[in-house]
Enzyme design. Structure first.
Site, mmCIF file in Angstrom:
data_model
loop_
_atom_site.group_PDB
_atom_site.id
_atom_site.type_symbol
_atom_site.label_atom_id
_atom_site.label_comp_id
_atom_site.label_asym_id
_atom_site.label_seq_id
_atom_site.Cartn_x
_atom_site.Cartn_y
_atom_site.Cartn_z
ATOM 1 N N GLY A 108 -2.171 -3.649 64.146
ATOM 2 C CA GLY A 108 -3.505 -4.010 63.697
ATOM 3 C C GLY A 108 -3.761 -3.733 62.247
ATOM 4 O O GLY A 108 -4.883 -3.877 61.782
ATOM 5 N N CYS A 109 -2.728 -3.325 61.479
ATOM 6 C CA CYS A 109 -2.960 -2.982 60.087
ATOM 7 C C CYS A 109 -3.221 -4.230 59.266
ATOM 8 O O CYS A 109 -2.924 -5.344 59.674
ATOM 9 C CB CYS A 109 -1.763 -2.238 59.524
ATOM 10 S SG CYS A 109 -0.269 -3.205 59.508
ATOM 11 N N GLY A 110 -3.735 -4.014 58.062
ATOM 12 C CA GLY A 110 -3.974 -5.137 57.185
ATOM 13 C C GLY A 110 -2.841 -5.335 56.199
ATOM 14 O O GLY A 110 -2.173 -6.353 56.204
ATOM 15 N N CYS A 112 0.528 -3.378 55.200
ATOM 16 C CA CYS A 112 1.324 -2.247 55.662
ATOM 17 C C CYS A 112 2.257 -1.747 54.584
ATOM 18 O O CYS A 112 3.129 -2.471 54.114
ATOM 19 C CB CYS A 112 2.162 -2.669 56.874
ATOM 20 S SG CYS A 112 1.178 -3.313 58.226
#
Length: 271
Positions: A108-110, A112
Site C-alpha cells: 500500500g505504499c506510495g 517505496c
C-alpha cells in the site's frame, strides 16, 4: 511458496452478540528482487504470479528496459519468503550497479524506498499517441475487471489490475494485496504474452496514485482507468506525461482528468 489465501479463526461481534467465525484472508509474503546477486528491493506481495510480478517490477521501475536484457531467471522459495533472481546482460548489469539503491516496500505504499526528494518528482517519459476508446468501453471496464477477481471474491481484501484493448475488452487481469504490485504483475504478464502496454489501457480497482502514473509512463501505457479518484499530484504527472486519466468509472459514467482526446464521447456525455 506460501498459499495466496489462508483460512483463520476469529470472533465476530455485532448487534446480535458474538460468535466464532473463520475467514479467508489474503497472505502477505516477502519477495526479494535480486539482480546479479544483489538485492535491490523487498516487497510484500500476494504469493502468486511472482514471475509476472518480478518481470513487471523490473520494467516499471527501470531495472531493465526490456526482457531481452535478462540472461536468466530463477524463482527460489524459502520458508520465510521468495527470491526472484535475475542475471542480466553485462551492459545492463553494470548500469544497474551504478544506480543501485536499497528499497523496502510495505504493502500500500506510495513511493517505496526513494532516497531523495528529487526522485519523488523525477521527470517521466512522455507516452506516445496511443489508442482511443469509446465511452462505453471506459464505463464497462471496471465491471469487466470485477468479474475476473477470484481472490477478491474469496477474501474481499485485494486489488486488481486489468488490461483493456480497444474493441476487444479486458484481455488480462492480475490480483495482489498491493495495487502497485497488481499492476506490476499485469505488466509482466503482458510482456510474457507479447502484448504492448502502449496498445491499451490499465484498469485499476484502486485510486490513481503517483506510483501508478510512474509505472504507466515507464511502460508506455497511455490510459489509466480506475474505480476511484486520482490524487492531485497524479493528475499533474499524467498531464506532463501525456497520460489519459479516467476516474470513478463504475458503470454509469466517469470523470476525465487529463488528456481527454483519447475518449470518443459521441452522443454520450459524462456527468
Amino acid at each position: 511458496m506460501a498459499q495466496p489465501v489462508r483460512t483463520l479463526p476469529g470472533r465476530a461481534i455485532g448487534p446480535s452478540g458474538a460468535r466464532e467465525i473463520t475467514r479467508a484472508l489474503p497472505e502477505e509474503w516477502p519477495v526479494a528482487l535480486v539482480y546479479d546477486g544483489t538485492t535491490q528491493a523487498v516487497m510484500m506481495c500476494t504469493p502468486q504470479d511472482l514471475e509476472d510480478f518480478a518481470l513487471g517490477f523490473s520494467l516499471s521501475e527501470g531495472m531493465i528496459k526490456g526482457a531481452e536484457e535478462i540472461r536468466d531467471f530463477e524463482l527460489v522459495e524459502h520458508e520465510t519468503g521468495s527470491e526472484c533472481r535475475f542475471w542480466l546482460v553485462a551492459e545492463r548489469g553494470q548500469a544497474l550497479t551504478r544506480r543501485r539503491r536499497a528499497m523496502l516496500g510495505p504493502v500500500g505504499c506510495g513511493l517505496c524506498g526513494i532516497d531523495s526528494l528529487d526522485q519523488a518528482v523525477r521527470p517521466l517519459p512522455r507516452v506516445g499517441a496511443g489508442p482511443c476508446f469509446d465511452v462505453a468501453e471506459i464505463e464497462s471496464a471496471t465491471e469487466a475487471l470485477r468479474a475476473q477477481q477470484p481472490l477478491h471474491d474469496e477474501t474481499r481484501a485485494v486489488h486488481a489490475a486489468g488490461f483493456l484493448l480497444p474493441g476487444q475488452g479486458l484481455v488480462l487481469a492480475r490480483e495482489d494485496v498491493g495495487r502497485h504490485n497488481a499492476l506490476d504483475k499485469l505488466i509482466g504478464a503482458l510482456t510474457r504474452a507479447g502484448i504492448r502496454p502502449a496498445d491499451g489501457a490499465f484498469v485499476m480497482t484502486s485510486r490513481l496514485s503517483v506510483e501508478l502514473i510512474q509505472k504507466a509512463a515507464q511502460t508506455g501505457c497511455t490510459t489509466l482507468i480506475a474505480v476511484s479518484a486520482p490524487t492531485a499530484h497524479a493528475v499533474r504527472l499524467a498531464e506532463g506525461a501525456g497520460i489519459t486519466l479516467a476516474a470513478f468509472a463504475r458503470g454509469e459514467g466517469f470523470d476525465i482528468y487529463a488528456h481527454a482526446e483519447r475518449i470518443r464521447e459521441g452522443e454520450t456525455h459524462v456527468a
